[in-house]
Design a protein around this motif. Structure first.
Motif, short mmCIF file in Angstrom:
data_model
loop_
_atom_site.label_atom_id
_atom_site.label_comp_id
_atom_site.label_asym_id
_atom_site.label_seq_id
_atom_site.Cartn_x
_atom_site.Cartn_y
_atom_site.Cartn_z
N ALA A 149 0.82 -1.21 0.00
CA ALA A 149 0.00 0.00 0.00
C ALA A 149 0.86 1.26 0.00
O ALA A 149 0.45 2.32 -0.49
N GLY A 150 2.08 1.15 0.53
CA GLY A 150 2.97 2.31 0.58
C GLY A 150 3.48 2.74 -0.79
O GLY A 150 4.12 3.80 -0.90
N LEU A 151 3.21 1.96 -1.83
CA LEU A 151 3.64 2.36 -3.17
C LEU A 151 2.79 3.49 -3.74
O LEU A 151 3.15 4.08 -4.76
N GLY A 152 1.65 3.76 -3.10
CA GLY A 152 0.86 4.91 -3.53
C GLY A 152 -0.40 4.59 -4.30
O GLY A 152 -1.06 5.49 -4.81
N PHE A 153 -0.76 3.31 -4.39
CA PHE A 153 -1.96 2.92 -5.13
C PHE A 153 -3.00 2.38 -4.14
O PHE A 153 -2.66 1.62 -3.22
#
Length: 473
Positions: A149-153
């Motif tokens: 989730a930390g990838l930005g999506f």
């Protein structure tokens, strides 16, 4: 499947535009396995090591009645070797041309710095992105997807491309982001959109008459084959006016077949770039084996073959074996002596002698001397292709055929009083003639008759088949 025009969806069945989905991610996360799962067949070459996929490969897929083009790309990675940078550049171009991006990550490894770099580039692209967390083979692993989730999506989708788990939900989410369907351009389109070199525009407008004759708008399929590193991909890119295939001086850069339709002065042509074949099929292993299988399939499915030979190395035994395989397919072949500009006069004559000596069994094939890198004499390819196809599909009237054979026999009678009593053409593609004879005709005399027919009816650019039936058979 031809490449989409940059920034523009390609026409699908009935002329409706098909949106484009680019499949991206770092190497070895299972992109090609997922592509094979979505299209329902093994189209992309898969092997458990990074770097197997290098070129962009475009396939047509369908989910719940919604068709779209799926673009499989090589592993996207920052830095690395020059070849890695070329592979990454191909992936970036695929994103720029896509309507939706399918970003694949490896759920067994967790988010990596390379994943984060790809994510930042995708966020800057402004394209809708669906995040697929691959290799989630059971429910116990599903909780790990939130690490991404930390990838930005907003929503990571757990899938197992190998087993098919979760792919339905993933495709539902992907199809929901596709643009509305609409009418698209008719017929094949050359890749002249933003980001292409524009050289395809110099090929010229389509002719008024469809080519090949009788095929209407269907493009002529031309396979470009040869040993590794002879310049096949350079020639492919030169012909289509776009850097679809990765070109690098390391042998074996192309791993899969890549094809694109362009408009030539004679009409639409589908050029198929194939992987270099360096050994016999039973000696190849892993990805090289599947690359060779795809190349052999391309030869069998094509209507014509360009056999590319590195003129600086001369005609090798491998070139000869490949020519035998191409000739066995029964389709016309054009021999391309690439890198011709690098030879002096003495070396050029030596290569010509090698062609006559080692490729004599395809002596009917036109031989073109050119430079794919500089474009020297590449324009001569299209007339050669047109002549080969015309000869391949030529039908000779029975009266003219028998008159030509009678004159040939009068000029040079067969041994032992044998004669051709009557002949007819049974088929085209290639021209096939049945000779009804009084006695057995030796192979040398049949070759004489073949040469006579080639000269009389201008059949020099295609294989011929002569079948004999002795009176009383």
């Amino acid at each position: 499947m031809s490449a989409p025009v940059a920034g523009q969806a390609r026409p699908g069945p009935g002329g409706a535009t098909l949106p484009v989905v680019a499949v991206v991610g770092r190497p070895n996360v299972g992109k090609s396995t997922l592509v094979n799962r979505v299209v329902g067949r093994r189209e992309a070459i898969v092997e458990e090591r990074p770097g197997v996929t290098r070129d962009r490969k475009v396939l047509e897929a369908d989910w719940n009645g919604r068709a779209f083009h799926l673009v499989d790309t090589g592993g996207w990675q920052a830095g690395g070797l020059p070849l890695d940078k070329l592979v990454s550049a191909q992936a970036q171009r695929a994103v720029a041309e896509a309507d939706v991006v399918l970003f694949v990550v490896d759920g067994t490894v967790g988010p990596t710095e390379e994943d984060a770099q790809v994510a930042r580039l995708l966020l800057r692209s402004g394209r809708p992105v669906v995040l697929a967390v691959n290799k989630v083979d059971n429910q116990a692993r599903e909780t790990a997807i939130w690490e991404f989730a930390g990838l930005g999506f907003p929503q990571p989708w757990p899938v197992s491309a190998l087993h098919g788990r979760g792919t339905g939900d993933l495709l539902d989410a992907l199809v929901a982001l596709l643009p509305a369907e609409g009418p698209g351009p008719q017929g094949p389109v050359a890749p002249n959109g933003p980001g292409s070199s524009g050289q395809a525009e110099d090929i010229g407008p389509p002719s008024e008459e469809p080519w090949p004759p009788g095929d209407g708008p269907q493009p002529l399929s031309v396979a470009i084959v040869g040993r590794p590193n002879v310049g096949k991909s350079t020639l492919f890119n030169r012909l289509i006016g776009d850097e679809r295939s990765i070109v690098h001086d390391m042998p074996g850069t192309t791993r899969d077949t890549v094809d694109t339709v362009v408009m030539s002065p004679e009409g639409p042509v589908r050029f198929v770039d194939t992987a270099g074949m360096r050994r016999r099929a039973h000696e190849a292993e892993g990805a090289e084996f599947y690359s060779m299988v795809r190349a052999l399939q391309a030869i069998d499915q094509a209507q014509l073959t360009l056999l590319v030979i590195d003129a600086t190395q001369g005609v090798t035994r491998q070139d000869q074996r490949l020519a035998e395989r191409v000739d066995a397919a029964g389709n016309p072949v054009v021999v391309v002596l690439n890198k011709w500009d690098l030879l002096d006069a003495e070396a050029r004559q030596e290569v010509r002698d090698q062609v006559a000596d080692m490729l004599g069994f395809v002596s009917y094939a036109p031989v073109l001397e050119l430079s794919a890198k500089t474009g020297r004499s590449v324009h001569r390819l299209y007339p050669a292709l047109a002549g080969a196809v015309e000869a391949y599909r030529k039908r000779v009237p029975t009266g003219l055929l028998n008159r030509a054979l009678a004159e040939a026999q009068a000029a040079h009678p067969a041994p032992h009083g044998a004669r051709v009593l009557y002949a007819t053409q049974g088929a085209t593609d290639p021209p096939t003639f049945t000779l009804f004879t009084s006695k057995h005709l030796p192979p040398t005399y049949l070759r004489y008759l073949e040469r006579s027919l080639r000269e009389r009816f201008e059949l020099g650019a295609t294989p011929l088949k002569l079948r004999t039936r002795q009176r009383g058979d």
